[in-house]
Scaffold this active site. Structure first.
Site, PDB file in Angstrom:
ATOM      1  N   ASP A 137       0.822  -1.212   0.000  1.00  0.00           N
ATOM      2  CA  ASP A 137       0.000   0.000   0.000  1.00  0.00           C
ATOM      3  C   ASP A 137       0.863   1.272   0.000  1.00  0.00           C
ATOM      4  OD1 ASP A 137       0.923  -0.162   2.626  1.00  0.00           O
ATOM      5  OD2 ASP A 137      -1.049  -0.064   3.563  1.00  0.00           O
ATOM      6  N   GLU A 138       2.167   1.111   0.314  1.00  0.00           N
ATOM      7  CA  GLU A 138       3.025   2.304   0.428  1.00  0.00           C
ATOM      8  C   GLU A 138       3.207   3.027  -0.907  1.00  0.00           C
ATOM      9  OE1 GLU A 138       6.530   2.028   2.797  1.00  0.00           O
ATOM     10  OE2 GLU A 138       5.606   0.671   4.229  1.00  0.00           O
ATOM     11  N   TYR A 184      12.127   2.735  -0.827  1.00  0.00           N
ATOM     12  CA  TYR A 184      11.486   1.418  -0.894  1.00  0.00           C
ATOM     13  C   TYR A 184      10.212   1.488  -1.731  1.00  0.00           C
ATOM     14  CZ  TYR A 184       8.206  -2.245   0.586  1.00  0.00           C
ATOM     15  OH  TYR A 184       7.264  -3.246   0.594  1.00  0.00           O
TER      16      TYR A 184
HETATM   17  P1  NAD Z   1      11.118 -10.090   3.736  1.00  0.00           P
HETATM   18  O1  NAD Z   1      12.179  -9.035   3.732  1.00  0.00           O
HETATM   19  O2  NAD Z   1      10.784 -10.771   5.005  1.00  0.00           O
HETATM   20  O3  NAD Z   1      11.524 -11.231   2.695  1.00  0.00           O
HETATM   21  C1  NAD Z   1      12.046 -10.947   1.427  1.00  0.00           C
HETATM   22  C2  NAD Z   1      12.622 -12.239   0.846  1.00  0.00           C
HETATM   23  O4  NAD Z   1      13.114 -11.930  -0.471  1.00  0.00           O
HETATM   24  C3  NAD Z   1      13.796 -12.806   1.651  1.00  0.00           C
HETATM   25  O5  NAD Z   1      13.645 -14.188   1.801  1.00  0.00           O
HETATM   26  C4  NAD Z   1      15.008 -12.489   0.791  1.00  0.00           C
HETATM   27  O6  NAD Z   1      16.064 -13.424   0.926  1.00  0.00           O
HETATM   28  C5  NAD Z   1      14.408 -12.522  -0.619  1.00  0.00           C
HETATM   29  N1  NAD Z   1      15.186 -11.706  -1.560  1.00  0.00           N
HETATM   30  C6  NAD Z   1      15.604 -10.425  -1.407  1.00  0.00           C
HETATM   31  N2  NAD Z   1      16.326 -10.043  -2.478  1.00  0.00           N
HETATM   32  C7  NAD Z   1      16.351 -11.101  -3.331  1.00  0.00           C
HETATM   33  C8  NAD Z   1      16.917 -11.312  -4.615  1.00  0.00           C
HETATM   34  N3  NAD Z   1      17.645 -10.359  -5.216  1.00  0.00           N
HETATM   35  N4  NAD Z   1      16.726 -12.504  -5.217  1.00  0.00           N
HETATM   36  C9  NAD Z   1      15.995 -13.487  -4.596  1.00  0.00           C
HETATM   37  N5  NAD Z   1      15.460 -13.349  -3.380  1.00  0.00           N
HETATM   38  C10 NAD Z   1      15.628 -12.161  -2.750  1.00  0.00           C
HETATM   39  O7  NAD Z   1       9.853  -9.408   3.072  1.00  0.00           O
HETATM   40  P2  NAD Z   1       8.295  -9.591   3.401  1.00  0.00           P
HETATM   41  O8  NAD Z   1       7.923  -8.670   4.482  1.00  0.00           O
HETATM   42  O9  NAD Z   1       7.987 -11.019   3.498  1.00  0.00           O
HETATM   43  O10 NAD Z   1       7.666  -9.013   2.047  1.00  0.00           O
HETATM   44  C11 NAD Z   1       7.473  -9.867   0.918  1.00  0.00           C
HETATM   45  C12 NAD Z   1       6.867  -9.058  -0.207  1.00  0.00           C
HETATM   46  O11 NAD Z   1       5.617  -8.529   0.207  1.00  0.00           O
HETATM   47  C13 NAD Z   1       7.703  -7.865  -0.652  1.00  0.00           C
HETATM   48  O12 NAD Z   1       7.607  -7.773  -2.047  1.00  0.00           O
HETATM   49  C14 NAD Z   1       7.057  -6.681   0.027  1.00  0.00           C
HETATM   50  O13 NAD Z   1       7.241  -5.509  -0.730  1.00  0.00           O
HETATM   51  C15 NAD Z   1       5.593  -7.111   0.032  1.00  0.00           C
HETATM   52  N6  NAD Z   1       4.765  -6.574   1.134  1.00  0.00           N
HETATM   53  C16 NAD Z   1       5.172  -6.679   2.428  1.00  0.00           C
HETATM   54  C17 NAD Z   1       4.332  -6.224   3.455  1.00  0.00           C
HETATM   55  C18 NAD Z   1       4.719  -6.350   4.907  1.00  0.00           C
HETATM   56  O14 NAD Z   1       4.018  -5.833   5.770  1.00  0.00           O
HETATM   57  N7  NAD Z   1       5.779  -7.047   5.251  1.00  0.00           N
HETATM   58  C19 NAD Z   1       3.099  -5.649   3.135  1.00  0.00           C
HETATM   59  C20 NAD Z   1       2.725  -5.541   1.784  1.00  0.00           C
HETATM   60  C21 NAD Z   1       3.566  -6.028   0.796  1.00  0.00           C
HETATM   61  O1  DAU Z   2       2.437  -0.989   4.517  1.00  0.00           O
HETATM   62  C1  DAU Z   2       3.092  -2.121   4.060  1.00  0.00           C
HETATM   63  C2  DAU Z   2       4.556  -2.063   4.441  1.00  0.00           C
HETATM   64  O2  DAU Z   2       4.631  -2.314   5.841  1.00  0.00           O
HETATM   65  C3  DAU Z   2       5.418  -3.045   3.661  1.00  0.00           C
HETATM   66  O3  DAU Z   2       5.393  -2.728   2.304  1.00  0.00           O
HETATM   67  C4  DAU Z   2       6.864  -3.014   4.172  1.00  0.00           C
HETATM   68  O4  DAU Z   2       7.629  -3.998   3.509  1.00  0.00           O
HETATM   69  C5  DAU Z   2       6.844  -3.305   5.667  1.00  0.00           C
HETATM   70  O5  DAU Z   2       8.161  -3.223   6.186  1.00  0.00           O
HETATM   71  C6  DAU Z   2       5.933  -2.320   6.396  1.00  0.00           C
HETATM   72  O6  DAU Z   2       6.488  -0.983   6.366  1.00  0.00           O
HETATM   73  P1  DAU Z   2       6.473  -0.019   7.648  1.00  0.00           P
HETATM   74  O7  DAU Z   2       7.550   0.973   7.488  1.00  0.00           O
HETATM   75  O8  DAU Z   2       5.103   0.484   7.904  1.00  0.00           O
HETATM   76  O9  DAU Z   2       6.830  -1.108   8.807  1.00  0.00           O
HETATM   77  P2  DAU Z   2       7.800  -1.029  10.084  1.00  0.00           P
HETATM   78  O10 DAU Z   2       7.549  -2.251  10.884  1.00  0.00           O
HETATM   79  O11 DAU Z   2       9.208  -0.708   9.694  1.00  0.00           O
HETATM   80  O12 DAU Z   2       7.234   0.228  10.875  1.00  0.00           O
HETATM   81  C7  DAU Z   2       5.891   0.293  11.319  1.00  0.00           C
HETATM   82  C8  DAU Z   2       5.684   1.659  11.966  1.00  0.00           C
HETATM   83  O13 DAU Z   2       6.440   1.710  13.188  1.00  0.00           O
HETATM   84  C9  DAU Z   2       6.183   2.816  11.126  1.00  0.00           C
HETATM   85  O14 DAU Z   2       5.314   3.926  11.307  1.00  0.00           O
HETATM   86  C10 DAU Z   2       7.563   3.136  11.701  1.00  0.00           C
HETATM   87  C11 DAU Z   2       7.397   2.770  13.172  1.00  0.00           C
HETATM   88  N1  DAU Z   2       8.634   2.267  13.830  1.00  0.00           N
HETATM   89  C12 DAU Z   2       9.285   1.227  13.251  1.00  0.00           C
HETATM   90  C13 DAU Z   2      10.419   0.689  13.828  1.00  0.00           C
HETATM   91  C14 DAU Z   2      11.168  -0.445  13.165  1.00  0.00           C
HETATM   92  C15 DAU Z   2       9.051   2.790  15.052  1.00  0.00           C
HETATM   93  O15 DAU Z   2       8.434   3.727  15.597  1.00  0.00           O
HETATM   94  N2  DAU Z   2      10.178   2.265  15.616  1.00  0.00           N
HETATM   95  C16 DAU Z   2      10.892   1.250  15.063  1.00  0.00           C
HETATM   96  O16 DAU Z   2      11.930   0.826  15.637  1.00  0.00           O
END
Ligand code: NAD
Ligand code: DAU
Length: 378
Positions: A137-138, A184
């Site tokens: 959603d970012e 990102y």
């Molecule tokens: P994560 O960082 O936990 O995992 C990413 C994985 O991708 C890892 O296993 C890493 O080894 C692999 N990777 C990174 N670079 C690579 C490369 N060059 N080649 C092959 N593998 C590679 O990420 P996540 O939180 O599980 O997110 C997964 C996907 O979902 C991402 O595309 C992210 O943008 C999207 N997403 C995440 C969130 C969230 O809240 N975490 C929300 C919405 C969308």
């Molecule tokens: O919205 C989806 C996204 O959510 C994904 O696309 C990203 O991959 C995922 O990392 C996540 O992004 P955020 O930046 O929202 O997540 P994060 O856990 O890093 O931070 C959540 C909120 O907490 C954000 O407002 C920043 C704040 N934060 C985060 C950390 C790590 C703190 O205040 N302190 C911290 O130490």
């Protein structure tokens, strides 16, 4: 169910490991290939329970390696790609944007081009094929907080927390214009555009979904929820960025994985679906829930860990509020989150406290050494 050969990229990461587990268990007739480079965020310990299943295979590969991926497409006759591999942490992207452009943009383009060449070489072409790109959603930017005290939300789901509020009267829709702010999200936005361009230009059957913040087991402890649970447990400071007023919309990771399964099989080609549970939280309120939950489970007196809250310098360009409207997915495909937020947080806190070894292996760096050794030369 027909046999399918599916690559899931990023399957050793947080969300990817839940998607791999779901597909391996639910579709024994499929050939599921987990393709992952095993960066710092990739951890095969996330998949210990499925690694010996006959329909599962792990391939260590960089998504930027076009030749290797093209070869894999041919060798495994891949007909479906579910693409999650990415650099995913906003703070890292602020320090090192190049790595994010390389993996998220060039890596995605490399997969698209290899899939195009392979699928176009087949007699049936794109028939029965699917390139499903997982996004965030970012990419939509930041919403306003024009109701900082919260208002009655327009909609609720099972995931909505008790006393659920919305902190603004606007939401991210599938039609919202892209306006990414961090390196990102700029890289993710660019990759989304490339995926759509491959549909519009070459007719590749693509789908893009944009999901809100996920939480649950196996999340790398640089992200807010696992980092803070671990710090509370270890009596370490909790670094709250700015005033802790920023709002995120939280969804349990298994509900995201179920949505991915549904959309992969039943989503319409060239469509975009938003995924979220109408579950907005100010960071500081969420942090207090985590403190309360961890303290209760550990037997500490209520309020014991509140002194760990430490306000620190804000994240550069910190987006104020994310809030997803996922009505389209709910109406068109019948998806609903299954877990109420308070239950999800309880489950998540218990998981991290019960799996201290998993956490310690990461914080000590041991998980990387183990798998480096195991996959040396492959
Ligand atoms: P994560 O960082 O936990 O995992 C990413 C994985 O991708 C890892 O296993 C890493 O080894 C692999 N990777 C990174 N670079 C690579 C490369 N060059 N080649 C092959 N593998 C590679 O990420 P996540 O939180 O599980 O997110 C997964 C996907 O979902 C991402 O595309 C992210 O943008 C999207 N997403 C995440 C969130 C969230 O809240 N975490 C929300 C919405 C969308
Ligand atoms: O919205 C989806 C996204 O959510 C994904 O696309 C990203 O991959 C995922 O990392 C996540 O992004 P955020 O930046 O929202 O997540 P994060 O856990 O890093 O931070 C959540 C909120 O907490 C954000 O407002 C920043 C704040 N934060 C985060 C950390 C790590 C703190 O205040 N302190 C911290 O130490």
């Amino acid at each position: 169910m027909a046999k399918r050969n599916i690559v899931i990229t990023g399957g050793a990461g947080f969300i990817g490991s839940h998607v791999v587990r779901l597909f391996v268990n639910k579709y024994p007739e499929y050939n599921i290939i987990n393709l992952d480079k095993l960066t710092y965020a990739g951890n095969l310990a996330n998949l210990k329970d499925v690694e010996d299943k006959p329909n599962y295979k792990f391939v260590k590969m960089d998504i930027c390696d076009f030749e290797a991926f093209y070869q894999l497409m041919q060798d495994e006759q891949i007909d479906g790609i579910i693409h999650l591999a990415a650099e995913s942490h906003v703070d890292r992207s602020i320090k090192d944007p190049f790595t994010f452009a390389r993996t998220n943009v060039m890596g995605t383009l490399s997969l698209l081009q290899a899939a195009k060449l392979y699928w176009e070489s087949l007699p049936e072409g794109y028939d029965g094929k699917r390139f499903y790109h997982i996004s965030t959603d970012e990419v939509y930017g930041a919403l306003t907080m024009n109701h900082p005290e919260g208002i009655e939300p327009p909609f609720k789901t099972v995931a909505s927390s008790e006393g659920h509020k919305a902190y603004g009267d606007d939401f991210f829709y599938e039609t919202t214009k892209y306006n990414p702010h961090s390196p990102y999200s700029a890289a993710k936005a660019s990759s989304d555009h490339f995926v759509r361009a491959y549909h519009d230009t070459y007719g590749m059957p693509t789908i893009v979904t944009n999901c809100s913040n996920n939480y649950g087991p196996y999340q790398f402890p640089e992200k807010l929820i696992p980092l803070f649970i671990n710090n509370i447990r270890n009596r370490k400071p909790l670094p709250v960025y700015g005033k802790g007023e920023n709002v995120r919309d939280w969804l349990y990771v298994e509900d995201h994985a179920r949505a991915i399964d549904l959309i992969f099989h039943e989503g319409k080609i060239a469509e975009t679906y938003n995924i979220g549970g109408f579950n907005e939280w100010k960071n500081i309120d969420l942090i207090k829930v985590m403190i309360k939950t961890v303290d209760r489970i550990l037997g500490n007196p209520e309020g014991h860990s509140l002194d760990l809250i430490t306000y620190v310098t804000d994240r550069l360009g910190h987006d104020a509020r994310y809030a997803i409207d996922s009505t389209k997915l709910q109406k068109e495909l019948g998806w609903e989150p299954s877990l109420q937020f308070e239950e999800g947080i309880e489950k998540t806190v218990r998981w991290y406290l019960d799996n201290q070894e998993w956490m310690d292996n990461i914080t000590s760096g041991d998980y990387e050494k183990y798998y480096e050794e195991m996959y040396k030369g492959r």
